[in-house]
Design a protein around this motif. Structure first.
Motif, mmCIF file in Angstrom:
data_model
loop_
_atom_site.group_PDB
_atom_site.id
_atom_site.type_symbol
_atom_site.label_atom_id
_atom_site.label_comp_id
_atom_site.label_asym_id
_atom_site.label_seq_id
_atom_site.Cartn_x
_atom_site.Cartn_y
_atom_site.Cartn_z
ATOM 1 N N SER A 259 0.821 -1.211 0.000
ATOM 2 C CA SER A 259 0.000 0.000 0.000
ATOM 3 C C SER A 259 0.856 1.262 0.000
ATOM 4 O O SER A 259 0.512 2.260 -0.659
ATOM 5 C CB SER A 259 -0.944 0.008 1.210
ATOM 6 O OG SER A 259 -0.214 -0.038 2.421
ATOM 7 N N GLU A 260 1.998 1.235 0.720
ATOM 8 C CA GLU A 260 2.883 2.412 0.746
ATOM 9 C C GLU A 260 3.483 2.688 -0.627
ATOM 10 O O GLU A 260 3.584 3.842 -1.064
ATOM 11 C CB GLU A 260 4.002 2.226 1.758
ATOM 12 C CG GLU A 260 3.552 2.249 3.209
ATOM 13 C CD GLU A 260 3.296 0.872 3.766
ATOM 14 O OE1 GLU A 260 3.471 0.690 4.981
ATOM 15 O OE2 GLU A 260 2.924 -0.040 2.991
ATOM 16 N N ILE A 261 3.876 1.621 -1.329
ATOM 17 C CA ILE A 261 4.434 1.788 -2.676
ATOM 18 C C ILE A 261 3.362 2.319 -3.623
ATOM 19 O O ILE A 261 3.598 3.255 -4.400
ATOM 20 C CB ILE A 261 4.975 0.449 -3.208
ATOM 21 C CG1 ILE A 261 6.072 -0.101 -2.298
ATOM 22 C CG2 ILE A 261 5.483 0.611 -4.642
ATOM 23 C CD1 ILE A 261 7.400 0.539 -2.436
ATOM 24 N N GLU A 262 2.189 1.732 -3.580
ATOM 25 C CA GLU A 262 1.104 2.156 -4.467
ATOM 26 C C GLU A 262 0.753 3.627 -4.248
ATOM 27 O O GLU A 262 0.562 4.375 -5.217
ATOM 28 C CB GLU A 262 -0.130 1.288 -4.239
ATOM 29 C CG GLU A 262 0.000 -0.118 -4.789
ATOM 30 C CD GLU A 262 -1.269 -0.920 -4.586
ATOM 31 O OE1 GLU A 262 -1.859 -1.368 -5.596
ATOM 32 O OE2 GLU A 262 -1.667 -1.082 -3.418
ATOM 33 N N GLU A 263 0.662 4.037 -3.012
ATOM 34 C CA GLU A 263 0.300 5.422 -2.724
ATOM 35 C C GLU A 263 1.386 6.385 -3.200
ATOM 36 O O GLU A 263 1.084 7.459 -3.750
ATOM 37 C CB GLU A 263 0.060 5.604 -1.223
ATOM 38 C CG GLU A 263 -0.376 7.008 -0.817
ATOM 39 C CD GLU A 263 -1.665 7.447 -1.476
ATOM 40 O OE1 GLU A 263 -1.855 8.675 -1.656
ATOM 41 O OE2 GLU A 263 -2.496 6.576 -1.820
ATOM 42 N N ALA A 264 2.648 6.015 -2.993
ATOM 43 C CA ALA A 264 3.755 6.873 -3.431
ATOM 44 C C ALA A 264 3.769 7.017 -4.944
ATOM 45 O O ALA A 264 4.000 8.121 -5.478
ATOM 46 C CB ALA A 264 5.079 6.299 -2.939
ATOM 47 N N LEU A 265 3.507 5.933 -5.663
ATOM 48 C CA LEU A 265 3.473 5.997 -7.124
ATOM 49 C C LEU A 265 2.270 6.796 -7.609
ATOM 50 O O LEU A 265 2.348 7.504 -8.620
ATOM 51 C CB LEU A 265 3.446 4.585 -7.710
ATOM 52 C CG LEU A 265 4.733 3.771 -7.545
ATOM 53 C CD1 LEU A 265 4.517 2.325 -7.977
ATOM 54 C CD2 LEU A 265 5.879 4.387 -8.332
ATOM 55 N N LYS A 266 1.171 6.692 -6.891
ATOM 56 C CA LYS A 266 -0.029 7.448 -7.253
ATOM 57 C C LYS A 266 0.218 8.949 -7.140
ATOM 58 O O LYS A 266 -0.279 9.745 -7.949
ATOM 59 C CB LYS A 266 -1.189 7.028 -6.350
ATOM 60 C CG LYS A 266 -2.509 7.709 -6.662
ATOM 61 C CD LYS A 266 -3.606 7.211 -5.731
ATOM 62 C CE LYS A 266 -4.931 7.905 -6.009
ATOM 63 N NZ LYS A 266 -6.005 7.418 -5.100
ATOM 64 N N GLN A 267 0.991 9.346 -6.135
ATOM 65 C CA GLN A 267 1.260 10.761 -5.903
ATOM 66 C C GLN A 267 2.389 11.308 -6.788
ATOM 67 O O GLN A 267 2.508 12.515 -6.969
ATOM 68 C CB GLN A 267 1.632 10.984 -4.428
ATOM 69 C CG GLN A 267 0.528 10.622 -3.444
ATOM 70 C CD GLN A 267 -0.726 11.463 -3.632
ATOM 71 O OE1 GLN A 267 -0.645 12.653 -3.941
ATOM 72 N NE2 GLN A 267 -1.886 10.837 -3.448
ATOM 73 N N ALA A 268 3.226 10.423 -7.319
ATOM 74 C CA ALA A 268 4.412 10.857 -8.079
ATOM 75 C C ALA A 268 4.029 11.438 -9.436
ATOM 76 O O ALA A 268 3.103 10.965 -10.099
ATOM 77 C CB ALA A 268 5.356 9.680 -8.267
ATOM 78 N N LYS A 269 4.762 12.464 -9.836
ATOM 79 C CA LYS A 269 4.577 13.088 -11.148
ATOM 80 C C LYS A 269 5.876 12.982 -11.937
ATOM 81 O O LYS A 269 6.963 13.229 -11.398
ATOM 82 C CB LYS A 269 4.210 14.563 -10.994
ATOM 83 C CG LYS A 269 2.946 14.811 -10.182
ATOM 84 C CD LYS A 269 1.717 14.228 -10.863
ATOM 85 C CE LYS A 269 0.465 14.533 -10.057
ATOM 86 N NZ LYS A 269 -0.743 13.899 -10.642
#
Length: 296
Positions: A259-269
């Protein structure tokens, strides 16, 4: 400017062995080795340096970063190769390498990666010792495996569709006549072996017309649903490594779950220059980012 001239310009002012000589045929030898050795996948190249007449590892590092890395994306620099003086294997061969583009944070991952997925590998195969290696008395032995996609965490919108599985080249073995084979890996990276899980940045390789795992900074061991546990350097890590022993994304997400990886990738631009050139290969998108001064 030749490779040798680049070396002397880059290393001269800080090199304590400023007067050390670099043989004039280094350029020729580098390019010959690049052609003969296992092909670069921009993330899994192989380079053996022990037989070169280059005195210092710094010279090899400068040479590769100045020339070969630009041309093919990544190159191994140095490592423990071959047998010991008594003729016995030294153990696993761990080479150094430079990548054609960075994968140190989530911005890098979404700028240069095409997909990020949880993977495992099966149907592992080791190739025969190449004729070129037999002729030299040493060389890399290829290994392939079928990469199975277990969960997709990120898709770059313009990327080619990711299949449910694909076969790719993996870090293989180092063979030496009279000694045999030893596991080959890039220092601090995973060999991607059966029986383990990984979180991997997957990049389309134009040379082979297929996907490859970006092993230099883009593959994290992920056994038991935890980043940091699992196979690294060919060994199984049963406990989390100390923070000072890892770097980049491995350090940032050490001990994390999915979940931490998914959220970080979701926020990344992605970098604007990378996003503006979606059809270019990863290393060319990186060049655009550098030209735009966005990587500072």
């Amino acid at each position: 400017m030749t490779s040798i001239e680049r070396l002397r310009e880059r290393l001269g002012s800080m090199d304590p062995a400023h007067d050390a000589m670099v043989p004039e045929d280094v350029d020729e030898r580098v390019h010959a080795r690049v052609a003969d050795e296992v092909r670069s996948t921009r993330n899994t190249p192989v380079k053996h340096t022990s037989s070169w007449s280059v005195r210092r590892p710094a010279v090899v590092a400068g040479l590769v970063s100045g020339v070969a890395a630009v041309a093919v994306g990544a190159m191994a620099l140095s490592g423990t190769f071959g047998s010991s003086p008594d003729g016995k294997p030294r153990g696993p061969v761990r080479a150094e390498a430079l990548a054609g583009y960075p994968l140190e944070n989530t911005t890098d991952w979404v700028s240069y990666g095409d997909h990020v997925a949880v993977i495992h590998v099966d149907d592992e195969k080791t190739e025969p010792v190449p004729d070129a290696a037999k002729k030299r008395g040493e060389g890399h032995v290829g290994r392939t495996g079928r990469v199975v996609i277990d969960d997709v965490l990120y898709n770059r919108p313009e990327a080619r569709r990711l299949p449910s599985s694909f076969t790719m080249k993996l870090p293989g073995l180092w063979w030496e006549e009279g000694v045999g084979t030893q596991e080959f890996t890039f220092r601090g990276t995973s060999r991607i072996e059966p029986g383990h899980a990984y979180i991997a940045v997957l990049v389309w390789d134009e040379d082979v017309q297929g996907f490859e795992a970006a092993v230099l900074g883009g593959v994290l061991p992920y056994d038991k649903g935890t980043v940091g546990l699992g196979e690294i350097d060919g060994k199984t890590r049963e406990s989390l490594p100390p923070a000072n022993e890892v770097e980049g994304m491995a350090k940032k997400f050490n001990g994390s779950g999915l979940s931490e990886i998914e959220e970080a990738l979701k926020q990344a631009k992605p970098y604007p220059a990378a996003a503006a050139n979606p059809t270019l290969p990863a290393e060319q998108r990186y060049e655009k980012v550098v030209e735009a001064g966005e990587d500072t």
